[in-house]
Design a protein around this motif. Structure first.
Motif, short mmCIF file in Angstrom:
data_model
loop_
_atom_site.label_atom_id
_atom_site.label_comp_id
_atom_site.label_asym_id
_atom_site.label_seq_id
_atom_site.Cartn_x
_atom_site.Cartn_y
_atom_site.Cartn_z
N ASP A 96 0.80 -1.22 0.00
CA ASP A 96 0.00 0.00 0.00
C ASP A 96 0.84 1.28 0.00
O ASP A 96 0.29 2.37 -0.09
CB ASP A 96 -0.94 0.02 1.21
N MET A 97 2.14 1.15 0.10
CA MET A 97 3.01 2.34 0.14
C MET A 97 3.40 2.72 -1.28
O MET A 97 3.67 1.87 -2.11
CB MET A 97 4.27 2.06 0.96
N ASP A 98 3.43 4.02 -1.51
CA ASP A 98 3.91 4.45 -2.83
C ASP A 98 5.44 4.37 -2.84
O ASP A 98 6.08 4.34 -1.79
CB ASP A 98 3.40 5.85 -3.18
N PRO A 99 6.05 4.33 -4.00
CA PRO A 99 7.50 4.14 -4.10
C PRO A 99 8.33 5.17 -3.32
O PRO A 99 9.35 4.84 -2.74
CB PRO A 99 7.77 4.24 -5.60
N LEU A 100 7.87 6.42 -3.29
CA LEU A 100 8.61 7.44 -2.56
C LEU A 100 8.62 7.14 -1.06
O LEU A 100 9.65 7.30 -0.39
CB LEU A 100 8.03 8.82 -2.83
N GLN A 101 7.49 6.70 -0.52
CA GLN A 101 7.42 6.34 0.90
C GLN A 101 8.34 5.16 1.21
O GLN A 101 9.00 5.14 2.24
CB GLN A 101 5.99 5.97 1.30
N TYR A 115 11.07 4.36 -0.39
CA TYR A 115 12.43 4.88 -0.45
C TYR A 115 12.77 5.66 0.81
O TYR A 115 13.84 5.47 1.40
CB TYR A 115 12.62 5.75 -1.68
N GLN A 116 11.88 6.55 1.25
CA GLN A 116 12.15 7.37 2.44
C GLN A 116 12.27 6.51 3.69
O GLN A 116 13.13 6.77 4.55
CB GLN A 116 11.06 8.42 2.62
N THR A 117 11.44 5.50 3.80
CA THR A 117 11.51 4.60 4.95
C THR A 117 12.83 3.84 4.93
O THR A 117 13.52 3.75 5.96
CB THR A 117 10.33 3.61 4.93
N TYR A 118 13.21 3.31 3.79
CA TYR A 118 14.47 2.59 3.67
C TYR A 118 15.65 3.51 3.95
O TYR A 118 16.60 3.15 4.63
CB TYR A 118 14.59 1.97 2.27
N HIS A 119 15.57 4.71 3.42
CA HIS A 119 16.66 5.67 3.58
C HIS A 119 16.86 6.09 5.04
O HIS A 119 17.97 6.43 5.44
CB HIS A 119 16.39 6.91 2.70
N SER A 120 15.82 6.05 5.85
CA SER A 120 15.93 6.47 7.25
C SER A 120 16.31 5.33 8.20
O SER A 120 16.39 5.55 9.40
CB SER A 120 14.64 7.14 7.71
N LEU A 121 16.56 4.14 7.68
CA LEU A 121 16.95 3.02 8.54
C LEU A 121 18.28 3.26 9.24
O LEU A 121 18.53 2.74 10.32
CB LEU A 121 17.04 1.73 7.72
N TRP A 122 19.13 4.09 8.68
CA TRP A 122 20.43 4.35 9.29
C TRP A 122 20.28 5.00 10.67
O TRP A 122 21.10 4.81 11.55
CB TRP A 122 21.32 5.21 8.38
N LYS A 123 19.17 5.76 10.87
CA LYS A 123 18.92 6.39 12.17
C LYS A 123 18.69 5.33 13.25
O LYS A 123 19.13 5.49 14.39
CB LYS A 123 17.71 7.31 12.12
N ILE A 124 18.01 4.26 12.89
CA ILE A 124 17.76 3.18 13.84
C ILE A 124 19.08 2.49 14.18
O ILE A 124 19.39 2.25 15.35
CB ILE A 124 16.74 2.17 13.27
N GLU A 125 19.88 2.22 13.17
CA GLU A 125 21.19 1.60 13.40
C GLU A 125 22.08 2.51 14.25
O GLU A 125 22.78 2.04 15.15
CB GLU A 125 21.85 1.26 12.07
N GLU A 126 22.04 3.81 13.98
CA GLU A 126 22.81 4.77 14.76
C GLU A 126 22.35 4.77 16.22
O GLU A 126 23.16 4.85 17.13
CB GLU A 126 22.69 6.17 14.17
N SER A 127 21.05 4.66 16.43
CA SER A 127 20.52 4.64 17.80
C SER A 127 21.06 3.44 18.58
O SER A 127 21.44 3.58 19.74
CB SER A 127 18.99 4.60 17.78
N PHE A 128 21.10 2.28 17.95
CA PHE A 128 21.66 1.10 18.62
C PHE A 128 23.15 1.30 18.90
O PHE A 128 23.64 0.96 19.97
CB PHE A 128 21.45 -0.16 17.78
N ARG A 129 23.86 1.87 17.96
CA ARG A 129 25.30 2.11 18.13
C ARG A 129 25.55 3.08 19.30
O ARG A 129 26.41 2.85 20.14
CB ARG A 129 25.90 2.64 16.83
N ILE A 130 24.78 4.16 19.36
CA ILE A 130 24.91 5.13 20.44
C ILE A 130 24.57 4.49 21.78
O ILE A 130 25.29 4.67 22.77
CB ILE A 130 24.01 6.36 20.19
#
Length: 139
Positions: free
Chosen positions: A7-12, A14-29
Motif C-alpha cells: 500500500d506504500m507508494d515508491p517514494l514512501q 524509499y524514504q523509509t528505507y533511507h531512514s533506517l540508518w537512524k535506527i542503526e545509529e541509535s543502537f550504536r549510540i
C-alpha cells in the motif's frame, strides 16, 4: 528494492528505507556511548532500570537533536558537548570554563544564542543565566 508493503507508494518506501540508518545509529549510540552493554547487574529490577535510563537518555538526545537543534547538530556532537562542557568555581562569584571542544561549543552557541558559552572567565550570574536559558530552549 523489494518490500512487503503493497500500500506504500515508491517514494514512501524509499524514504523509509533511507531512514533506517537512524535506527542503526541509535543502537550504536546506546551500546557504545550510553554504555548499555555489558550489564554487570544481577537483579531483574536493576537491569530494567539500567536499560530504562539508557533508552531515556537516547530519547532525550534525539529530542535535542531533532526538535531543539533541528538536525543542525548531530548526536555525536551533542554527546561530546555534554561530556566536555565544564566550569570550575575559582572564587566566590567567579568560574573558569575548562571545556576543550570549541568546534561543538561554536555550533551550540550559534544555535542557542548563548554568546558567553566559550568565555574563559564567567561570573556566577552568567553561569546561572546559562542554565536558565538552557531550560527555556523551545523544542
Amino acid at each position: 528494492m523489494v518490500t512487503s508493503e503493497l500500500d506504500m507508494d515508491p517514494l514512501q518506501v524509499y524514504q523509509t528505507y533511507h531512514s533506517l540508518w537512524k535506527i542503526e545509529e541509535s543502537f550504536r549510540i546506546t551500546k557504545s556511548y550510553l554504555d548499555a552493554r555489558p550489564v554487570y547487574a544481577h537483579k531483574k529490577e536493576t537491569i530494567y532500570g539500567h536499560f530504562l535510563i539508557c533508552y531515556l537518555s537516547l530519547f532525550l538526545l534525539r529530542v535535542l537533536e531533532i526538535k531543539v537543534f533541528k538536525n543542525e547538530i548531530n548526536s555525536y556532537d551533542l554527546i561530546h558537548f555534554t561530556r566536555d562542557f565544564r566550569v570550575v568555581k575559582v572564587e566566590k562569584d567567579s568560574y573558569i570554563n575548562i571545556s576543550r571542544n570549541q568546534d561543538v561549543n561554536e555550533k551550540v552557541k550559534k544555535l542557542t544564542g548563548l554568546t558567553n558559552l566559550d568565555a574563559l572567565y564567567l561570573s556566577e550570574k552568567e553561569v546561572e543565566n546559562f542554565f536558565k536559558n538552557c531550560m527555556l530552549l523551545d523544542p
